[in-house]
Scaffold this active site. Sequence first.
Site, PDB file in Angstrom:
ATOM      1  N   GLU A   1       6.250   3.423   4.809  1.00 29.01           N
ATOM      2  CA  GLU A   1       5.739   3.044   6.140  1.00 29.01           C
ATOM      3  C   GLU A   1       6.798   2.323   6.975  1.00 29.01           C
ATOM      4  O   GLU A   1       6.492   1.411   7.734  1.00 29.01           O
ATOM      5  CB  GLU A   1       4.485   2.175   6.012  1.00 29.01           C
ATOM      6  CG  GLU A   1       3.273   2.912   5.531  1.00 29.01           C
ATOM      7  CD  GLU A   1       2.830   3.977   6.530  1.00 29.01           C
ATOM      8  OE1 GLU A   1       2.976   5.161   6.177  1.00 29.01           O
ATOM      9  OE2 GLU A   1       2.363   3.652   7.609  1.00 29.01           O
ATOM     10  N   GLY A   2       8.035   2.781   6.855  1.00 32.60           N
ATOM     11  CA  GLY A   2       9.131   2.131   7.563  1.00 32.60           C
ATOM     12  C   GLY A   2       9.800   1.141   6.637  1.00 32.60           C
ATOM     13  O   GLY A   2       9.185   0.167   6.226  1.00 32.60           O
ATOM     14  N   THR A   3      11.056   1.394   6.304  1.00 31.49           N
ATOM     15  CA  THR A   3      11.773   0.488   5.415  1.00 31.49           C
ATOM     16  C   THR A   3      11.941  -0.874   6.085  1.00 31.49           C
ATOM     17  O   THR A   3      11.721  -1.013   7.294  1.00 31.49           O
ATOM     18  CB  THR A   3      13.189   1.018   5.113  1.00 31.49           C
ATOM     19  OG1 THR A   3      13.887   1.141   6.363  1.00 31.49           O
ATOM     20  CG2 THR A   3      13.160   2.357   4.404  1.00 31.49           C
TER      21      THR A   3
ATOM     22  N   THR B   1       2.232  10.668  -0.078  1.00 31.13           N
ATOM     23  CA  THR B   1       1.268   9.873  -0.845  1.00 31.13           C
ATOM     24  C   THR B   1      -0.103  10.540  -0.813  1.00 31.13           C
ATOM     25  O   THR B   1      -0.562  10.944   0.251  1.00 31.13           O
ATOM     26  CB  THR B   1       1.184   8.447  -0.269  1.00 31.13           C
ATOM     27  OG1 THR B   1       2.465   7.838  -0.383  1.00 31.13           O
ATOM     28  CG2 THR B   1       0.151   7.618  -1.014  1.00 31.13           C
TER      29      THR B   1
ATOM     30  N   ARG C   1       0.916  -0.277   9.560  1.00 30.51           N
ATOM     31  CA  ARG C   1       1.840  -1.309   9.050  1.00 30.51           C
ATOM     32  C   ARG C   1       1.136  -2.619   8.697  1.00 30.51           C
ATOM     33  O   ARG C   1       1.467  -3.216   7.666  1.00 30.51           O
ATOM     34  CB  ARG C   1       3.000  -1.529  10.028  1.00 30.51           C
ATOM     35  CG  ARG C   1       4.005  -0.407   9.889  1.00 30.51           C
ATOM     36  CD  ARG C   1       5.237  -0.514  10.742  1.00 30.51           C
ATOM     37  NE  ARG C   1       6.069   0.662  10.452  1.00 30.51           N
ATOM     38  CZ  ARG C   1       6.772   1.335  11.340  1.00 30.51           C
ATOM     39  NH1 ARG C   1       6.782   0.961  12.600  1.00 30.51           N
ATOM     40  NH2 ARG C   1       7.483   2.386  10.973  1.00 30.51           N
TER      41      ARG C   1
ATOM     42  N   SER D   1      13.814   7.858   7.195  1.00 28.09           N
ATOM     43  CA  SER D   1      13.611   6.919   8.300  1.00 28.09           C
ATOM     44  C   SER D   1      13.783   7.594   9.659  1.00 28.09           C
ATOM     45  O   SER D   1      13.088   7.275  10.615  1.00 28.09           O
ATOM     46  CB  SER D   1      14.609   5.766   8.185  1.00 28.09           C
ATOM     47  OG  SER D   1      14.336   4.979   7.046  1.00 28.09           O
TER      48      SER D   1
ATOM     49  N   ILE E   1      10.958 -16.333 -13.620  1.00 30.06           N
ATOM     50  CA  ILE E   1      10.441 -17.630 -14.096  1.00 30.06           C
ATOM     51  C   ILE E   1       9.719 -17.463 -15.433  1.00 30.06           C
ATOM     52  O   ILE E   1       9.840 -18.303 -16.320  1.00 30.06           O
ATOM     53  CB  ILE E   1       9.490 -18.252 -13.049  1.00 30.06           C
ATOM     54  CG1 ILE E   1      10.260 -18.637 -11.790  1.00 30.06           C
ATOM     55  CG2 ILE E   1       8.775 -19.488 -13.616  1.00 30.06           C
ATOM     56  CD1 ILE E   1       9.380 -19.093 -10.635  1.00 30.06           C
TER      57      ILE E   1
ATOM     58  N   ALA F   1       2.116  14.012   5.747  1.00 23.14           N
ATOM     59  CA  ALA F   1       3.389  14.523   5.237  1.00 23.14           C
ATOM     60  C   ALA F   1       4.426  14.480   6.352  1.00 23.14           C
ATOM     61  O   ALA F   1       4.372  15.276   7.293  1.00 23.14           O
ATOM     62  CB  ALA F   1       3.222  15.950   4.711  1.00 23.14           C
TER      63      ALA F   1
END
Lengths: 362, 409
Positions: B386-388, B162, B263, B134, B360, B126
Site C-alpha cells: 500500500e505504498g512503501t 493479495t 492507507r 511503486s 529484548i 491487481a
Amino acid sequence: MIGFDPTDEQALIVETVRQFVVNEVRPESRPCDEAHALSKDVLTQAHELGLVANGLPETHGGGGERSALTSCLIAEELAWGDLSLAIGILSPSLLGVPVTDYGTEAQQASLLPTLCSDSFEPGSLAIVEPRFDFNPLAPTTTARKDGDGYVLDGAKCLVPWLDGSGPVLVVASDEGRPQAFVVPRGAKGLTATPERNLGLAGLPTVELALAGVRVPEDARLGGAAGADIAALVDRGRVAMAAAAVGMARASFELARDYAKEREAFGVPIATKQAIAFKLADMAIEIDAARLLAWEAAFLLDEGKPVTREARLASDKARRTVLQVADGAVQVLGGHGYIRDYLPEMHLRNAGGFQSFEAMSLL
Amino acid sequence: MPISFELSKNSVLAREHYNKIALEQMRPVSREADTREHDLPQQWVDFWWNEGRKGSPGDPTAEGDGFVTVCIQAEELCFGDAGLYLRMPTAALGGSAVGAAGTPEQREKFMEPFKSSPHPVWGAMAITEPGAGSDSAAIESTADFDDATQEWVLNGTKIFCTAGDGASQVDGGFVVVWATIDKSAGRGGIKSFVVPANTPGMELVGLEKKMGIRASDTATLRFDDCRVPRENLLGSAEVRGKGKKPSGDKGFKGAMATFDASRPIVAAMAVGVGRASLDFLKEELARQGVTIRYDAAPHELTAIERDVMEMEAELQGARLLTWRSAQMMGQGKPNNLEASMAKAKAGLAVTQITQRAVQILGPLGQSQKLLVEKWMRDAKINDIFEGTQQINQLIVARRILDYSSAMLR
C-alpha cells in the site's frame, strides 16, 4: 467521540496568539537570546491577552476558564514564536497553577490576585537541581520542621527569575515527601546567581542556594494537606511537550522554506529526496508528538490519571524537537550554524528539554 | 469534531467485539496458519463468513467515530493475526476500488455475492507487475476494446496480488485489474477493470512464499486475451490529457484516491501487529517482575524501561496519526497528506517495535514456541505494501513543500 479539531473558541485563541507571536514575539526572538533578557514590552502585551490569568479562578480575579488542552494550544503557538519568551510569558503559571490546585484559602488570597492584576507579575518555581541524578519527586533540597516554621537547605537551578517582586515556590523534601514552599525572594539565606546555559539564553534563570532559609509554617503550599508534586510534574511535562512541539514546528518551517529557496546544482535543494524526505520525517514526527501532548492534556481535563501519558508525550516531544532542530541546522548547512539564522538557537534550546522540568504548568 | 480522545460507545463495543474474535478465533490457529502457508485456513474463513462479517454490536444510528471504528476493527483483528485478517472472505481492496470509482449499478452487481453467496467469496486488487511496483504509472498490462463484441481484452501479468487466489478462483469474487488503454498517454491511459473469478483468460500462475503474513494468499495472475464486458470498466474510458479534459473521470486519480481510504486501514493493521508484540513483551516482563516506572527519573530507568516507553510512545503516535487520517476521511475532508503520514509512521514504527521486542526477549524472541518472531515477520510488510515507506515520504514531502510529482520525483 474521537476528534482532532479545536473548537471555534480555541481556534480564535490560537489565531490571536499567532498574530501576537508574528507581530511581537518573533521580532524579539534573537535580540532576547543575544541580550540574555526578555523584552518587557512583549511580557506586558502578552499579559494583556490574559493567557495565564484566563485559567485562574474567578474568585481571585482570573477568568475561570481552566483548560489544559487550550493551554497546550497556547504553549505551542508561543513556543513557535520563541521558547524563552514563551516560558517567560507563561511563567505566572508556575505560581498560579500550584496555588490554585493546592493552596490554602489564605495562600490563594495572597498570591493569586497579583497574577491576575493589570500588570505582569512573573511566577517562579524551583524544582530542578544541579545534578545529573536529579529527581523531581525526590529532591535533595530539604525542608526541616523547626519550631513554628521550616528551614530549607539545598541547591536549585534552572529557576525562572524574571523581574518581579513575587515569591519563588521551592520544592523540597519534607520528611521524605516532595512539598512546595513559598519563599520570598529576599529571604535570608537565599542566594540567587544568574545562570548561563546552553539554551534558553533569553530567559533569565538562576541557581538558587538555600542555606538555612527559614519560612513560617503557613509557607508550606496547601498547609497541612500539602501539595501533589507528582501531579504538578505531570502538568509540567505536558506543557513542555506542547512547547517542544511548537519550537519544533518553527524549526521545521525554517528548514522547509530555506530548502525551497536555496539552490544547489541548479535546483532548489528541496527537490532532492535527501532533503525532502528529512523534511517529511520532521512533519510526521511533529504531528505525532503533538497528538500525544493533546491526548495527555485531554486526560488532564477529564481528571483521569495521566502520569504515563504525560511521560510518554514529553519524552516523545523531547526526542522530536532535538531531531527536528538538528535536522533544520543540517538542512541550512553552514547557514544553520551561524547566529544570523534561528536554527542554531533552536538546536541549543532543544538540547535542554530533559532538564526543563515544569518550566511551565497547565 | 472537537479535540477528544474518548472513543464513542460503538467504537468501544467494536473494540471489545473484535478483540474477542482475535483472541478466541485467530490466536489459537495463528501458528498453524503461518506454518501451512498455502492452505486455506478453513475454520477461520468459515467463522468469518458465518459469524464475523455480521459486524459488531452497537447502535448503527448513534453518532459514532465513523471511519475510525473501521481502523479499530483492523487493529484488533491484526492484533489477532495479520495474515488471517488478509485472508478473510471480503471484497477487500477490490471492494474499495469498486466503491470509490464504480457506478451504483457496478457496486450493486459486483458486491452482491458478498451478501448473498452461499459460500465465502473474495475480492482483490491487481496493480503491481514484475516491472512496476511503486511506479504504478509504468504498468504494461493492456486493455484493448473489441468493437465487435463490445468487450475489453486484457493482457499482462500481475504479481503480489493479495487474496488473489480466492478472488480469481472462487465464483462470485472478482479481481480489479489495472491496465492501460493507451500507453502513449502515460498515467492518463491507466484504467481499472473488474474481472470476475474464473473468467477465461485469467490464470492463477502461482502463490508467493513469503517472510510473513503467510496465511495470506499472494498471487501471480496472468491475463491472456482475458475478455470482460464493456461495463466492467470502472470510471470513464476517456483518456486524460488527450483532447478535452473529461469531467468526472475517475481513472488513475480515482484509483490512487482509494489509497487515501486504504492507507489508514493498513496503518491500523500495522498498529495491531505492533501492539501484539508490545503487549506480550510487557506481560512477559511483568511475569519476570519487571514493571515500567513511568514516574521514575531518567537516570533511574533501565535500558528495557527506556525501550518500552519509547515503543509505547511511537505506537500511540502512529495510532493517533491513523485515527486522525481516518476521522478526516470519514468527514469527507481531503486526507491524502494525513493518510500517508499515518502509513509512513505506522509502517516504520511497527517494524522497529516488533524487531526490538525480538531483541529484548532474546531466545524467547527467536523461538517459534511463541509468536513474537512471527509478529516481527508479519510487521515488515506494513512498511512495504500500500505504498512503501519511501513512497509515502514522497507524498508527504510533496504536500508539505507544495510540489507536484514533476517537481519532486
